[in-house]
Enzyme design. Structure first.
Site, mmCIF file in Angstrom:
data_model
loop_
_atom_site.group_PDB
_atom_site.id
_atom_site.type_symbol
_atom_site.label_atom_id
_atom_site.label_comp_id
_atom_site.label_asym_id
_atom_site.label_seq_id
_atom_site.Cartn_x
_atom_site.Cartn_y
_atom_site.Cartn_z
ATOM 1 N N TYR A 24 -6.251 6.487 0.574
ATOM 2 C CA TYR A 24 -5.055 5.889 1.165
ATOM 3 C C TYR A 24 -4.643 6.501 2.505
ATOM 4 O O TYR A 24 -3.704 6.024 3.135
ATOM 5 C CB TYR A 24 -3.894 5.974 0.165
ATOM 6 C CG TYR A 24 -4.175 5.202 -1.110
ATOM 7 C CD1 TYR A 24 -4.366 3.826 -1.083
ATOM 8 C CD2 TYR A 24 -4.287 5.862 -2.342
ATOM 9 C CE1 TYR A 24 -4.650 3.117 -2.238
ATOM 10 C CE2 TYR A 24 -4.563 5.158 -3.507
ATOM 11 C CZ TYR A 24 -4.739 3.785 -3.442
ATOM 12 O OH TYR A 24 -5.018 3.073 -4.593
ATOM 13 N N ASP A 89 6.021 -15.119 -9.283
ATOM 14 C CA ASP A 89 7.067 -16.135 -9.442
ATOM 15 C C ASP A 89 8.209 -15.905 -8.453
ATOM 16 O O ASP A 89 8.781 -16.858 -7.919
ATOM 17 C CB ASP A 89 7.614 -16.121 -10.874
ATOM 18 C CG ASP A 89 6.651 -16.762 -11.870
ATOM 19 O OD1 ASP A 89 5.638 -17.345 -11.441
ATOM 20 O OD2 ASP A 89 6.916 -16.662 -13.096
ATOM 21 N N HIS A 102 -2.516 -4.143 1.789
ATOM 22 C CA HIS A 102 -3.050 -3.001 1.038
ATOM 23 C C HIS A 102 -3.698 -2.043 2.014
ATOM 24 O O HIS A 102 -4.425 -2.477 2.919
ATOM 25 C CB HIS A 102 -4.084 -3.450 -0.003
ATOM 26 C CG HIS A 102 -3.519 -4.404 -0.993
ATOM 27 N ND1 HIS A 102 -2.699 -4.015 -2.019
ATOM 28 C CD2 HIS A 102 -3.619 -5.753 -1.079
ATOM 29 C CE1 HIS A 102 -2.329 -5.076 -2.709
ATOM 30 N NE2 HIS A 102 -2.864 -6.147 -2.158
HETATM 31 C C1 DQA Z 1 -2.941 -0.523 -3.027
HETATM 32 C C2 DQA Z 1 -4.162 -0.983 -3.837
HETATM 33 C C3 DQA Z 1 -3.820 -1.102 -5.304
HETATM 34 O O1 DQA Z 1 -4.981 -1.492 -6.044
HETATM 35 C C4 DQA Z 1 -3.332 0.223 -5.852
HETATM 36 O O2 DQA Z 1 -2.941 0.081 -7.193
HETATM 37 C C5 DQA Z 1 -2.234 0.808 -5.039
HETATM 38 C C6 DQA Z 1 -2.349 0.759 -3.588
HETATM 39 C C7 DQA Z 1 -3.307 -0.255 -1.550
HETATM 40 O O3 DQA Z 1 -2.382 -0.192 -0.732
HETATM 41 O O4 DQA Z 1 -4.486 -0.067 -1.231
HETATM 42 O O5 DQA Z 1 -1.299 1.395 -5.557
HETATM 43 O O6 DQA Z 1 -1.972 -1.552 -3.050
#
Ligand code: DQA
Length: 149
Positions: A24, A89, A102
């Protein structure tokens, strides 16, 4: 009056910077918020960034974005992306376009991350570009304004 963009972040994203940095990145959510507020100033967009580990908070905030007539919502729903029909929803229930973000590219990760309940009801999806994805999403939101089309 500046347009409003709400940037909603789901579970575990409060730990950005220390949470699996190899996946991340090193930026914290505060770093991302500061950069977006700056970017927003140049675009005449008010950026309201929030994070919660609770699904219902995200739903309430989506409703709030609808009520306030936000230009767009930028949503990183974290793992709720893959599980929450209630979030889907809520997105359907508001007239505000939602840009799904993401940091990682879930399509290149475990099978259980391949399904997003958000993507089918999102205006668009940005994934795999780390914290920069939020900046790309804010730029996309700005271009949704009539005058920027
Ligand atoms: C996420 C990807 C998701 O699969 C994961 O559960 C996250 C972070 C991302 O920013 O890459 O918490 O949303």
């Amino acid at each position: 009056m500046a347009a409003l963009v709400m940037v909603l972040n789901g579970p575990n994203l409060n730990l950005l910077g220390t949470r699996e940095p190899e996946v991340y990145g090193a930026a914290t959510l505060d770093d991302i918020a500061a950069a977006l507020v700056n970017q927003g100033k140049a675009l005449e967009i008010e950026v309201d960034l929030r994070q919660s580990n609770h699904e219902g908070h995200l739903i309430d905030w989506l409703h709030e974005a609808g009520g306030r007539g936000a230009l767009a919502v930028i949503l990183n729903a974290g793992a709720y992306t893959h599980t929450s029909i209630a979030l889907r929803d809520a997105i359907k229930a508001i007239a505000v376009p939602v840009i799904e973000v993401h940091l990682s590219n879930p399509a290149a990760r475990e099978q259980f991350r391949h399904r997003s309940h958000v993507s089918p009801v999102a205006a668009g999806v940005i994934q795999g570009f780390g914290a920069h994805g939020y900046a790309l999403a804010l730029d996309a939101a700005a271009r949704m304004r009539q005058s920027d089309r």
